[in-house]
Design a protein around this motif. Structure first.
Motif, PDB file in Angstrom:
ATOM      1  N   VAL A  59       1.264  -1.109   0.510  1.00 38.10           N
ATOM      2  CA  VAL A  59      -0.095  -0.127   0.137  1.00 38.10           C
ATOM      3  C   VAL A  59       1.023   0.624  -0.033  1.00 38.10           C
ATOM      4  CG1 VAL A  59      -1.460   1.262   1.146  1.00 38.10           C
ATOM      5  CG2 VAL A  59      -1.836  -0.742   1.040  1.00 38.10           C
ATOM      6  N   LEU A  60       0.356   2.016  -0.921  1.00 38.69           N
ATOM      7  CA  LEU A  60       1.332   3.519  -1.073  1.00 38.69           C
ATOM      8  C   LEU A  60       0.948   4.276  -0.364  1.00 38.69           C
ATOM      9  CD1 LEU A  60       3.688   4.989  -2.246  1.00 38.69           C
ATOM     10  CD2 LEU A  60       2.963   4.968  -4.564  1.00 38.69           C
ATOM     11  N   ALA A  61       1.132   5.333   0.685  1.00 35.03           N
ATOM     12  CA  ALA A  61       0.480   6.328   0.775  1.00 35.03           C
ATOM     13  C   ALA A  61       0.483   7.679   1.502  1.00 35.03           C
ATOM     14  CB  ALA A  61      -0.787   5.878   1.883  1.00 35.03           C
ATOM     15  N   SER A  62       0.345   8.505   2.199  1.00 36.15           N
ATOM     16  CA  SER A  62       1.140   9.538   2.466  1.00 36.15           C
ATOM     17  C   SER A  62       1.473   9.635   3.863  1.00 36.15           C
ATOM     18  CB  SER A  62       0.498  10.724   2.013  1.00 36.15           C
ATOM     19  OG  SER A  62       1.136  12.043   3.181  1.00 36.15           O
ATOM     20  N   SER A  63       2.365  10.161   5.230  1.00 37.18           N
ATOM     21  CA  SER A  63       2.636  10.060   6.095  1.00 37.18           C
ATOM     22  C   SER A  63       1.361  12.109   6.868  1.00 37.18           C
ATOM     23  CB  SER A  63       3.685   9.434   6.866  1.00 37.18           C
ATOM     24  OG  SER A  63       4.558  10.689   6.669  1.00 37.18           O
ATOM     25  N   LEU A  64       1.492  12.247   5.520  1.00 41.64           N
ATOM     26  CA  LEU A  64       0.661  13.590   6.317  1.00 41.64           C
ATOM     27  C   LEU A  64      -0.494  13.886   6.367  1.00 41.64           C
ATOM     28  CD1 LEU A  64       2.930  15.944   3.759  1.00 41.64           C
ATOM     29  CD2 LEU A  64       4.099  15.062   5.812  1.00 41.64           C
ATOM     30  N   PRO A  65      -1.558  14.600   6.961  1.00 45.05           N
ATOM     31  CA  PRO A  65      -2.534  14.251   7.654  1.00 45.05           C
ATOM     32  C   PRO A  65      -3.166  14.642   6.623  1.00 45.05           C
ATOM     33  CG  PRO A  65      -1.277  15.283   9.112  1.00 45.05           C
ATOM     34  CD  PRO A  65      -0.470  14.944   8.459  1.00 45.05           C
ATOM     35  N   LYS A  66      -2.981  15.941   5.555  1.00 46.98           N
ATOM     36  CA  LYS A  66      -4.109  16.441   5.424  1.00 46.98           C
ATOM     37  C   LYS A  66      -3.906  16.458   4.222  1.00 46.98           C
ATOM     38  CE  LYS A  66      -4.181  20.424   8.274  1.00 46.98           C
ATOM     39  NZ  LYS A  66      -3.777  21.578   8.511  1.00 46.98           N
ATOM     40  N   LEU A  67      -2.723  15.662   2.398  1.00 44.10           N
ATOM     41  CA  LEU A  67      -2.596  15.516   1.717  1.00 44.10           C
ATOM     42  C   LEU A  67      -1.850  14.279   1.107  1.00 44.10           C
ATOM     43  CD1 LEU A  67       0.402  17.145   0.992  1.00 44.10           C
ATOM     44  CD2 LEU A  67      -0.705  18.558   1.008  1.00 44.10           C
ATOM     45  N   PHE A  68      -1.823  13.674   0.396  1.00 46.56           N
ATOM     46  CA  PHE A  68      -1.124  12.955  -0.594  1.00 46.56           C
ATOM     47  C   PHE A  68       0.320  13.755  -1.316  1.00 46.56           C
ATOM     48  CE2 PHE A  68       0.382   9.798  -4.660  1.00 46.56           C
ATOM     49  CZ  PHE A  68       0.574   8.448  -3.225  1.00 46.56           C
ATOM     50  N   SER A  69       0.140  14.069  -2.316  1.00 48.50           N
ATOM     51  CA  SER A  69       1.311  15.506  -2.802  1.00 48.50           C
ATOM     52  C   SER A  69       1.020  16.341  -3.735  1.00 48.50           C
ATOM     53  CB  SER A  69       2.275  14.552  -3.775  1.00 48.50           C
ATOM     54  OG  SER A  69       3.471  14.470  -4.134  1.00 48.50           O
ATOM     55  N   GLY A  70       1.661  17.829  -2.795  1.00 53.78           N
ATOM     56  CA  GLY A  70       1.677  18.592  -3.906  1.00 53.78           C
ATOM     57  C   GLY A  70       1.923  18.485  -5.664  1.00 53.78           C
ATOM     58  N   GLY A  71       3.136  17.552  -5.735  1.00 52.43           N
ATOM     59  CA  GLY A  71       3.297  17.045  -6.934  1.00 52.43           C
ATOM     60  C   GLY A  71       5.225  17.816  -7.082  1.00 52.43           C
ATOM     61  N   LEU A  72       5.717  18.125  -7.783  1.00 53.47           N
ATOM     62  CA  LEU A  72       7.265  18.174  -8.242  1.00 53.47           C
ATOM     63  C   LEU A  72       7.956  19.953  -7.250  1.00 53.47           C
ATOM     64  CD1 LEU A  72       9.410  17.798 -10.119  1.00 53.47           C
ATOM     65  CD2 LEU A  72       8.999  19.588 -11.461  1.00 53.47           C
ATOM     66  N   ASP A  73       8.941  19.454  -6.659  1.00 52.39           N
ATOM     67  CA  ASP A  73       9.543  20.555  -6.337  1.00 52.39           C
ATOM     68  C   ASP A  73      10.480  21.082  -7.732  1.00 52.39           C
ATOM     69  OD1 ASP A  73      11.048  22.625  -4.877  1.00 52.39           O
ATOM     70  OD2 ASP A  73      11.607  21.205  -3.274  1.00 52.39           O
ATOM     71  N   PHE A  74       9.608  22.714  -7.542  1.00 46.64           N
ATOM     72  CA  PHE A  74      10.080  23.267  -7.882  1.00 46.64           C
ATOM     73  C   PHE A  74      11.259  24.255  -8.350  1.00 46.64           C
ATOM     74  CE2 PHE A  74       5.327  24.706  -8.691  1.00 46.64           C
ATOM     75  CZ  PHE A  74       4.540  24.043  -9.521  1.00 46.64           C
ATOM     76  N   GLY A  75      11.704  23.822  -6.840  1.00 47.83           N
ATOM     77  CA  GLY A  75      13.105  24.604  -6.460  1.00 47.83           C
ATOM     78  C   GLY A  75      14.325  23.342  -7.336  1.00 47.83           C
ATOM     79  N   GLY A  76      14.294  22.359  -7.408  1.00 40.94           N
ATOM     80  CA  GLY A  76      14.819  21.179  -8.596  1.00 40.94           C
ATOM     81  C   GLY A  76      14.998  21.310  -9.622  1.00 40.94           C
ATOM     82  N   LEU A  77      13.754  22.632 -10.794  1.00 46.01           N
ATOM     83  CA  LEU A  77      14.419  22.202 -11.661  1.00 46.01           C
ATOM     84  C   LEU A  77      15.601  23.713 -11.920  1.00 46.01           C
ATOM     85  CD1 LEU A  77      10.429  23.432 -13.008  1.00 46.01           C
ATOM     86  CD2 LEU A  77      12.137  21.003 -13.644  1.00 46.01           C
ATOM     87  N   SER A  78      16.370  24.098 -11.040  1.00 49.84           N
ATOM     88  CA  SER A  78      17.433  24.806 -10.944  1.00 49.84           C
ATOM     89  C   SER A  78      18.420  24.231 -11.566  1.00 49.84           C
ATOM     90  CB  SER A  78      17.403  25.512 -10.108  1.00 49.84           C
ATOM     91  OG  SER A  78      17.464  24.971  -8.814  1.00 49.84           O
ATOM     92  N   SER A  79      18.768  23.046 -10.685  1.00 49.89           N
ATOM     93  CA  SER A  79      19.460  22.398 -11.577  1.00 49.89           C
ATOM     94  C   SER A  79      19.124  21.528 -13.239  1.00 49.89           C
ATOM     95  CB  SER A  79      19.479  20.760 -10.764  1.00 49.89           C
ATOM     96  OG  SER A  79      18.130  20.335 -11.646  1.00 49.89           O
ATOM     97  N   LEU A  80      18.470  21.934 -14.207  1.00 48.00           N
ATOM     98  CA  LEU A  80      19.037  22.362 -15.414  1.00 48.00           C
ATOM     99  C   LEU A  80      19.981  23.254 -15.800  1.00 48.00           C
ATOM    100  CD1 LEU A  80      15.188  21.814 -16.625  1.00 48.00           C
ATOM    101  CD2 LEU A  80      16.742  20.222 -16.348  1.00 48.00           C
ATOM    102  N   GLY A  81      19.684  24.305 -15.156  1.00 48.32           N
ATOM    103  CA  GLY A  81      21.082  25.683 -15.561  1.00 48.32           C
ATOM    104  C   GLY A  81      22.402  24.653 -14.898  1.00 48.32           C
ATOM    105  N   THR A  82      22.997  23.449 -14.916  1.00 50.75           N
ATOM    106  CA  THR A  82      23.770  22.845 -14.456  1.00 50.75           C
ATOM    107  C   THR A  82      24.763  22.327 -15.434  1.00 50.75           C
ATOM    108  OG1 THR A  82      23.152  20.853 -13.655  1.00 50.75           O
ATOM    109  CG2 THR A  82      23.671  23.359 -12.130  1.00 50.75           C
ATOM    110  N   PHE A  83      23.665  21.733 -16.560  1.00 53.44           N
ATOM    111  CA  PHE A  83      23.899  21.027 -17.509  1.00 53.44           C
ATOM    112  C   PHE A  83      25.442  21.821 -18.466  1.00 53.44           C
ATOM    113  CE2 PHE A  83      19.699  18.449 -16.846  1.00 53.44           C
ATOM    114  CZ  PHE A  83      20.296  17.891 -15.987  1.00 53.44           C
ATOM    115  N   ASP A  84      24.897  21.196 -19.887  1.00 61.27           N
ATOM    116  CA  ASP A  84      25.976  21.772 -21.092  1.00 61.27           C
ATOM    117  C   ASP A  84      25.198  22.699 -21.334  1.00 61.27           C
ATOM    118  OD1 ASP A  84      27.656  21.690 -23.286  1.00 61.27           O
ATOM    119  OD2 ASP A  84      28.501  20.314 -21.837  1.00 61.27           O
ATOM    120  N   LYS A  85      26.140  23.251 -22.117  1.00 66.64           N
ATOM    121  CA  LYS A  85      25.473  24.887 -22.494  1.00 66.64           C
ATOM    122  C   LYS A  85      25.344  24.616 -23.808  1.00 66.64           C
ATOM    123  CE  LYS A  85      28.017  28.619 -19.670  1.00 66.64           C
ATOM    124  NZ  LYS A  85      26.624  28.939 -18.585  1.00 66.64           N
TER     125      LYS A  85
END
Length: 286
Positions: A59-85
């Motif tokens: 069974v896959l669930a969330s331990s957080l009482p109010k929600l399952f998941s808000g989705g993607l952490d937008f802060g993680g998209l900043s890693s795209l800037g580290t790729f080759d130019k």
């Protein structure tokens, strides 16, 4: 309930509330937003579960009482800037990054045992990708869903657009949701076939319902359940005739298992049969 610290990670808790049944809980506050360490851990946890022959349902669930998941952490998209130019090389690197992301989120699908998603509260964006990779999906009556990627300038690329049309069989509804990014309710999710059950209440109630089903699955022959999952996945992506040939080959081996006579004997005697654990199960893709 026993903790399975051997399978848990920094962002995911694993416990065994029933024999042969695991509860996998997403546990990254405040909203279970996925950054790279989280989604890589998600794939690793499910791949480790796939290699545990004692597990028969998850069974896959969330331990957080109010929600399952808000989705993607937008802060993680900043890693795209580290790729080759260089545009060509950058495109290849981004493509590989996406492929690894897809592979991690697909881990419940390639897990040899059934995975039941128990959803409550918000389930946005990547949460739909995750749900779509599970075998069975239950939702609490307060669940709210959205294929959210269009609102951040993306086509959903981690599995929703590949799996959701096949899950629901309703191209018009799926396209409406993917094009608009609008919220939809548990009632709409049930209507479209994304979920199979709405459970009154919130987190605790939907998790309890999912665990009850997982316990029932775990009482069946693990050979039969594993084979059923593999044959259903093959059927989704192949013709009827191809699938008939596939299952004939599969069962030519599996009908030789001791599980079949044990199950038949139990049925005739009106007793619950017991089955040994699987050996180390296969994790290779079909």
């Amino acid at each position: 309930m026993s903790d399975r610290k051997d399978l848990s990670g920094k962002f995911i808790k694993v416990s065994e509330p029933e024999p042969h049944v695991l509860l996998v809980e997403l546990s990254r506050g405040p909203v279970n937003a996925f950054h790279e360490p989280f989604w890589r851990e998600f794939g690793r946890v499910f791949d480790d579960i796939s290699n545990d022959p004692s597990v028969r349902a998850v069974v896959l669930a969330s331990s957080l009482p109010k929600l399952f998941s808000g989705g993607l952490d937008f802060g993680g998209l900043s890693s795209l800037g580290t790729f080759d130019k260089d545009p060509g090389r950058k495109a290849l690197q981004i493509r590989e990054h996406i492929a690894q992301f897809q592979d991690s989120i697909a881990a419940p699908e390639r897990c040899p045992v059934p995975v039941i998603a128990a959803i409550h509260g918000v389930a946005y964006g990547l949460a739909i990708d995750i749900m779509s990779a599970c075998d069975v999906r239950y939702a609490a009556e307060n669940a709210r869903f959205s294929v959210k990627e269009v609102d951040i300038g993306l086509a959903a690329d981690i599995g929703t657009l590949a799996r959701l049309p096949k899950i629901t069989g309703n191209q018009s509804f799926v396209r409406e949701l993917a094009f608009t990014g609008r919220d939809f309710s548990a009632a709409e999710a049930l209507q479209m076939g994304l979920i199979s059950k709405i459970v009154a209440g919130s987190r605790d109630q939907v998790v309890a319902a999912a665990l009850q089903t997982a316990k029932l699955i775990a009482s069946k022959s693990p050979i039969a359940v594993l084979g059923t999952k593999r044959v259903l996945l093959h059927a989704r992506d192949n013709t009827v005739q191809s699938n008939l040939e596939y299952v004939a080959t599969w069962n030519s081996a599996m009908l030789q298992s001791s599980d079949t006579p044990s199950a038949l004997k139990g049925a005739m005697e009106k007793k619950s049969a017991t089955f040994p654990n699987l050996g180390k199960p296969p994790t290779a893709k079909l």
